[in-house]
Design a protein around this motif. Structure first.
Motif, mmCIF file in Angstrom:
data_model
loop_
_atom_site.group_PDB
_atom_site.id
_atom_site.type_symbol
_atom_site.label_atom_id
_atom_site.label_comp_id
_atom_site.label_asym_id
_atom_site.label_seq_id
_atom_site.Cartn_x
_atom_site.Cartn_y
_atom_site.Cartn_z
ATOM 1 N N THR A 1 -2.459 4.168 2.250
ATOM 2 C CA THR A 1 -2.447 3.761 3.651
ATOM 3 C C THR A 1 -3.135 4.817 4.505
ATOM 4 O OG1 THR A 1 -0.387 2.548 3.357
ATOM 5 C CG2 THR A 1 -0.951 3.140 5.607
ATOM 6 N N MET B 1 0.845 -1.171 0.000
ATOM 7 C CA MET B 1 0.000 0.000 0.000
ATOM 8 C C MET B 1 0.894 1.238 0.000
ATOM 9 S SD MET B 1 -3.277 0.635 2.488
ATOM 10 C CE MET B 1 -3.391 -0.883 3.326
ATOM 11 N N LEU C 1 -1.112 1.483 11.792
ATOM 12 C CA LEU C 1 -1.902 1.967 10.655
ATOM 13 C C LEU C 1 -2.535 3.313 10.992
ATOM 14 C CD1 LEU C 1 -3.324 1.444 7.855
ATOM 15 C CD2 LEU C 1 -5.243 0.616 9.234
ATOM 16 N N GLY D 1 1.197 -0.488 7.313
ATOM 17 C CA GLY D 1 0.144 -0.891 6.398
ATOM 18 C C GLY D 1 -0.402 -2.244 6.797
#
Length: 186
Positions: free
Chosen positions: A6, A1, A42, A48
């Protein structure tokens, strides 16, 4: 990502968590394919998620990963959420914000160091002798295996394991092994 993707995914998850009053522990509980550290990373834009985890998080809200990741996707109504998610939302509403439990740091190393100052270089002793001394001095109970673990990890320069075993011990299982003080810890 990518970082942008993200961040977008994290922002969407934050929005859903806020809407349904869910915490990180609830996402971890419901998704089952991640842990608190990964979700926190995250949400802090520092990590991610795998596609499998994205799909598991999306399923919490009755969506697929590509639907959940779409910023234009309307947030589902409470009634349309999976039953398990509705139960967790009700649980969180009843329980309130989860309390972070922090465990106090054990002073076992300092206590062992204090006890062995009463020994002379060359003295032999059992791990349970140290445990008993700590119990007497500090009124804290440690098992012989906890003492042995600390000796092996933190006191290997000053305490060595001997080949001598406590032979007067009756019963099944291995006989305790004596340790020997070879120098005082500085």
């Amino acid at each position: 990502m990518s970082n942008k993707a993200t961040k977008e995914y994290a922002d969407i998850l934050k929005k859903y968590m806020k809407k349904f009053s869910l915490d990180i522990v609830d996402i971890v509980f419901l998704a089952k394919s991640t842990n608190k550290k990964n979700i926190q990373a995250l949400l802090d834009y520092k990590g991610g998620l795998t596609l499998e985890t994205q799909e598991a998080i999306s399923a919490i809200f009755g969506l697929r990963y590509f639907e959940f990741g779409n910023p234009n996707q309307p947030i589902p109504k409470l009634e349309s959420l999976p039953e398990k998610t509705k139960l967790r939302i009700a649980f969180r509403k009843q329980e309130g914000t989860p309390k972070e439990i922090t465990y106090t740091h054990s002073n076992i190393n300092q206590q062992i160091a204090d006890v062995i100052t009463n020994f002379n270089i060359g003295d032999e002793f059992l791990a349970e002798d140290i445990a008993n001394s700590i119990l007497k001095e500090y009124e804290i109970t440690y098992s012989a295996s906890q003492i042995i673990d600390r000796i092996n990890k933190s006191f290997k320069e000053v305490i060595i394991k001997t080949d001598r075993k406590e032979t007067n011990r009756k019963g099944r299982g291995p006989k305790p092994i004596y340790y020997k003080l070879i120098k005082q810890k500085s």
